[in-house]
Design an enzyme around this catalytic site. Structure first.
Site, PDB file in Angstrom:
ATOM      1  N   CYS A 295       0.747  -1.300   0.011  1.00  0.00           N
ATOM      2  CA  CYS A 295      -0.026   0.195   0.106  1.00  0.00           C
ATOM      3  C   CYS A 295       1.053   1.301   0.058  1.00  0.00           C
ATOM      4  CB  CYS A 295      -0.944  -0.029   1.180  1.00  0.00           C
ATOM      5  SG  CYS A 295      -0.363  -0.317   2.766  1.00  0.00           S
ATOM      6  N   HIS A 509      -1.694   1.352   7.300  1.00  0.00           N
ATOM      7  CA  HIS A 509      -2.131   1.349   5.939  1.00  0.00           C
ATOM      8  C   HIS A 509      -1.839   2.645   5.281  1.00  0.00           C
ATOM      9  CE1 HIS A 509      -4.318   0.134   2.538  1.00  0.00           C
ATOM     10  NE2 HIS A 509      -5.240   0.699   2.907  1.00  0.00           N
TER      11      HIS A 509
END
Length: 599
Positions: A295, A509
């Site tokens: 990510c 994230h």
């Protein structure tokens, strides 16, 4: 012309001859040592066609004829061609006349032939044998080298010089040869400007995923025979990218360690994906993430893409075409490579030659990728964009190795030693626990340096420790939940980027936000409208957030500013994203506009 310019030209031609000779004979270790001891600069000649034109059109035409007579063979080294040419010229100059044999003198019993004999695989020089015509020529015109004339040089990193060795050209002279079969070969040494294309395309020249504007040489699909044993020369027009070469064994091992040492040297399966866009209406600008792990790479590249789409004024780039997608992706990737370039001011772009399936990286592991990848150099941002455009077909495969090919290009552009030197812990890897990106890797993509911190510039601790942060004001911003918990400090270089785009780090994230109105967002004018994008969240519609300021209702006012007061409490259902936004816009209240909050 100054003596300094003469010396520079001499050095450039000599080094170019050596480089190409080592390259053609696949002496990769020797070539690597030569590159270390004689690093390239803006005056280096890295294109074989330019090199041959520098040596005179006789050399260029001789090489062209060799290639035409042996189209399935690798082009001969320019050094071989030059040696044979000079031998032939020296022999021709010793003759006394051009024409038929003098009746008083018999011809040689075994007249040599110009490109007449079949090639001998064991010797390139045998294949390129050139001898004078089997008759006695008249006195030749002078072949002494005259001074060089300065004009812009093609195929060099920056315009500097191009030589015309006027006597060497002998533009109206011809060398005549009569072979054993009685055929006459006339070898005119006249000037010309056409480059030879060493990439032979197969059938129709299909596009390899390149964006509009990519040069034909890059975007054309090469045939299998275009690459010989994993190496080729590629000209991309304008400034030259140099030749494509395979990674050395030592560099391949070092790159693997730098990326995946923390994973036991194994590539996580989640890192096998490329750069491809969302199919949903209104999210055409969004890169899709298939599994957790990469990510940080995708969010940072996403920010580069949005930067090119919305500019400094901001906006929401819904409804863009495929051409606009590819153009923004190309510019984003190439821009990240260009800003990461090291002291040599050269970027490297990788392409995988996977046996017969040169178009795809699907189904190959990372070790095979390292053995198969071919890297090309670009000496300008425009050329980097053209190179990247020609590789988007591979880099964009959903289940291919596009992400890792970009990272290999990024690390080679920055330099392996330079990348380790950027990091606070030089022996660590760029992937952390669970296959997540480290801050070093995300910073490398955003600002071109693998620094480990988020504060401005550097922080000196004691006499022997220097921690490196963001080196200069950044085009793209960065915000993190860790700052809300007061674990890190994010400096103004990231808080106030040049473009209203921020990468967010929230609970391990990475995602992205960007502003509808860039001026309002950067100046703290409310209401401010933001768009949030998460490539892993399976978004099927844009997510628009409205920020309003309320000093009494903001999370800072309600939770306090101490580390203890900001610890997450049991039953706290505040979306962590709101805490992240609070670090940039203190006292705001977030309206999710009837979309489900990201908890």
């Amino acid at each position: 012309m100054s003596l300094g310019s003469d010396r520079r030209l001499d050095d450039s031609i000599a080094e170019g001859l050596v480089r190409e000779y080592l390259f053609r004979h696949k002496l990769s270790d020797t070539l690597a040592a030569f590159e270390r001891e004689r690093p390239r600069n803006g005056y280096s000649i890295t294109n074989c066609n330019t090199l041959r034109r520098q040596l005179g059109v006789g050399i260029a035409k001789l090489a062209a004829k060799a290639k035409n007579l042996n189209p399935n063979d690798s082009p001969p080294p320019t050094l071989d061609v030059t040696v044979r040419y000079l031998i032939a010229k020296a022999a021709a100059a010793s003759r006394t006349r051009v024409g038929d044999y003098d009746s008083a003198q018999a011809p040689p019993s075994k007249p040599p032939r110009i490109f007449g004999s079949p090639p001998a695989p064991a010797s390139l020089s045998t294949r390129m044998a050139i001898s004078p015509a089997p008759h006695e020529p008249a006195p030749a015109r002078s072949t002494t080298f005259s001074s060089a004339e300065l004009v812009p040089l093609e195929g060099v990193g920056e315009p500097c010089y191009r030589t015309f060795a006027q006597g060497f050209q002998a533009s109206s002279a011809a060398v005549h040869s009569k072979d054993g079969g009685g055929n006459n070969d006339i070898f005119e040494t006249e000037d010309f400007d056409d480059d030879f294309d060493y990439i032979r395309t197969s059938g129709s020249s299909g596009r390899d995923g390149g964006s509009a504007g990519a040069s034909a040489e890059i975007s054309q699909a090469p045939s299998k025979s275009s690459f010989r044993d994993g190496v080729t020369w590629v000209s991309i027009g304008g400034a030259d990218s140099g030749g494509g070469v395979q990674l050395s064994t030592s560099d391949a091992a070092t790159l693997k360690e730098l990326l995946f040492a923390g994973q036991g040297g194994r590539q996580p399966t989640s890192w096998i994906q490329g750069f491809f866009f969302s199919p949903h209406l209104g999210l055409e600008y969004g890169l899709v993430q298939t599994e957790g792990g990469p990510c940080g790479v995708l969010a940072a590249v996403q920010a580069h893409i949005i930067k090119h789409l919305v500019g400094k004024t901001g906006g929401h780039p819904a409804g863009i075409t495929r051409e606009q997608q590819q153009d923004a992706l190309c510019k984003g990737l190439a821009g990240a490579l260009w800003q990461a370039r090291g002291i040599a001011s050269i970027v490297v772009v990788g392409y995988c030659l996977n046996g017969d399936n040169w178009k795809t990286t699907v189904g190959i592991g990372f070790d095979k990728l390292l053995r198969s990848v071919i890297v090309y150099r670009a000496v300008s941002l425009d050329d980097a964009e053209r190179l990247v455009a020609g590789r988007l077909g591979q880099w964009g495969e959903p289940r291919g190795q596009g992400i890792c090919m970009f990272l290999l290009s990024l690390l080679l552009s920055r330099g392996i030693a330079e990348t380790r030197g950027d990091m606070d812990e030089a022996e660590s890897s760029l992937l952390g626990a669970h296959g997540y990106c480290t801050q070093d890797l995300v910073n490398l993509i955003i600002v071109g340096r693998a620094h480990s911190n988020l504060f401005n510039r550097e922080m000196v601790i004691g006499q022997h420790t220097t921690l490196r942060g963001v080196p200069a004001p950044s085009a793209i911003g960065f915000l993190t939940l860790f700052e809300w918990y007061q674990s890190v400090e994010v400096g103004s270089y990231y808080k106030a980027p040049m473009f209203p785009v921020w990468v967010l780090c929230c609970e391990s994230h990475f995602t992205c936000i960007f502003a509808m109105d860039g001026r309002a967002a950067t100046r703290g004018k409310f209401p401010t409208y933001l768009y949030y994008y998460d490539g892993l969240a399976n978004q099927d519609a844009p997510m628009k957030l409205t920020l309003n300021w309320d000093s009494a209702e903001g999370h800072t006012a309600r939770r306090g500013e101490s580390m203890e007061s900001r610890n997450v409490r049991k039953g706290d259902l505040v979306p962590p994203l709101e805490y992240v936004l609070e670090t940039q816009w203190p006292g705001v209240v977030v309206d999710w506009n009837e979309t489900e909050p990201m908890l």
